[in-house]
Motif scaffolding. Structure first.
Motif, PDB file in Angstrom:
ATOM      1  N   ASP A  69       1.183  -1.025   0.240  1.00  0.00           N
ATOM      2  CA  ASP A  69      -0.267  -0.195   0.135  1.00  0.00           C
ATOM      3  C   ASP A  69       0.827   1.083  -0.587  1.00  0.00           C
ATOM      4  O   ASP A  69       0.977   1.757  -0.729  1.00  0.00           O
ATOM      5  CB  ASP A  69      -0.870  -0.134   1.021  1.00  0.00           C
ATOM      6  N   PHE A  72       1.778   1.453  -3.999  1.00  0.00           N
ATOM      7  CA  PHE A  72       0.854   2.674  -4.322  1.00  0.00           C
ATOM      8  C   PHE A  72       0.864   4.067  -3.612  1.00  0.00           C
ATOM      9  O   PHE A  72       0.698   4.608  -4.670  1.00  0.00           O
ATOM     10  CB  PHE A  72       0.153   1.786  -4.232  1.00  0.00           C
ATOM     11  N   ARG A  73       0.910   3.940  -2.484  1.00  0.00           N
ATOM     12  CA  ARG A  73       0.107   5.605  -2.317  1.00  0.00           C
ATOM     13  C   ARG A  73       1.887   6.292  -2.832  1.00  0.00           C
ATOM     14  O   ARG A  73       1.312   7.011  -3.479  1.00  0.00           O
ATOM     15  CB  ARG A  73       0.566   5.790  -0.702  1.00  0.00           C
ATOM     16  N   GLU A  75       3.598   5.574  -5.499  1.00  0.00           N
ATOM     17  CA  GLU A  75       2.897   6.329  -6.579  1.00  0.00           C
ATOM     18  C   GLU A  75       2.257   7.334  -7.067  1.00  0.00           C
ATOM     19  O   GLU A  75       2.018   7.827  -8.453  1.00  0.00           O
ATOM     20  CB  GLU A  75       2.892   4.840  -7.592  1.00  0.00           C
ATOM     21  N   TRP A  76       0.834   6.876  -5.736  1.00  0.00           N
ATOM     22  CA  TRP A  76      -0.099   8.010  -6.699  1.00  0.00           C
ATOM     23  C   TRP A  76      -0.189   9.269  -6.147  1.00  0.00           C
ATOM     24  O   TRP A  76      -0.189  10.390  -7.079  1.00  0.00           O
ATOM     25  CB  TRP A  76      -0.895   7.769  -5.740  1.00  0.00           C
ATOM     26  N   GLN A  77       0.950   9.540  -5.216  1.00  0.00           N
ATOM     27  CA  GLN A  77       1.419  11.184  -5.463  1.00  0.00           C
ATOM     28  C   GLN A  77       2.101  11.385  -6.089  1.00  0.00           C
ATOM     29  O   GLN A  77       2.529  12.523  -6.449  1.00  0.00           O
ATOM     30  CB  GLN A  77       2.423  10.931  -4.000  1.00  0.00           C
ATOM     31  N   ASN A  79       2.282  10.896  -9.293  1.00  0.00           N
ATOM     32  CA  ASN A  79       1.661  11.283 -10.452  1.00  0.00           C
ATOM     33  C   ASN A  79       0.447  11.583 -10.295  1.00  0.00           C
ATOM     34  O   ASN A  79      -0.075  12.376 -11.110  1.00  0.00           O
ATOM     35  CB  ASN A  79       0.784   9.591 -11.091  1.00  0.00           C
ATOM     36  N   PHE A  81      -2.317  11.664  -8.292  1.00  0.00           N
ATOM     37  CA  PHE A  81      -3.656  11.732  -7.985  1.00  0.00           C
ATOM     38  C   PHE A  81      -4.627  11.633  -6.169  1.00  0.00           C
ATOM     39  O   PHE A  81      -3.712  12.072  -5.424  1.00  0.00           O
ATOM     40  CB  PHE A  81      -4.027   9.412  -7.836  1.00  0.00           C
ATOM     41  N   GLN A  83      -5.529  12.218  -2.668  1.00  0.00           N
ATOM     42  CA  GLN A  83      -5.447  10.844  -2.014  1.00  0.00           C
ATOM     43  C   GLN A  83      -6.935  10.185  -1.158  1.00  0.00           C
ATOM     44  O   GLN A  83      -6.739   9.293  -0.749  1.00  0.00           O
ATOM     45  CB  GLN A  83      -3.995  11.142  -0.832  1.00  0.00           C
TER      46      GLN A  83
END
Length: 95
Positions: A69, A72-73, A75-77, A79, A81, A83
């Motif tokens: 997790d 993934f977090r 990677e999301w930050q 890019n 995305f 939260q």
């Protein structure tokens, strides 16, 4: 037909058939010689999805997350995305 020429034909046919079988076996085996780590990808690892995030003691947002997790977090930050659900709703409403 003479016996010697018949023996030569049988021998040549046997050698030819053996060569074909040998060629097919070599070709099959040469395609399977790729060596990979079985658990190289994080998504295939069970332990990564059970162990606590490495940054949990330093980052409040990482507490309660597993290592998967956390990855993934990150990677999301990177890019951009959203939260949280609130950020997602604000993004969808255009605010």
């Amino acid at each position: 037909m003479k016996k010697t020429s018949l023996n030569k034909m049988v021998f040549a046919g046997t050698v030819f058939a053996g060569g074909i079988v040998l060629f097919r076996n070599i070709r099959k085996k040469s395609g399977k010689k790729v060596w990979v780590y079985e658990d190289n990808d994080m998504r295939n690892s069970v332990t990564v999805d059970r162990e606590e995030s490495v940054n949990a003691q330093y980052d409040e947002a990482e507490k309660g997350l597993t290592q998967l997790d956390s990855a993934f977090r990150s990677e999301w930050q990177a890019n951009g995305f959203p939260q949280t659900h609130r950020e997602l709703e604000n993004l969808e409403s255009g605010k």
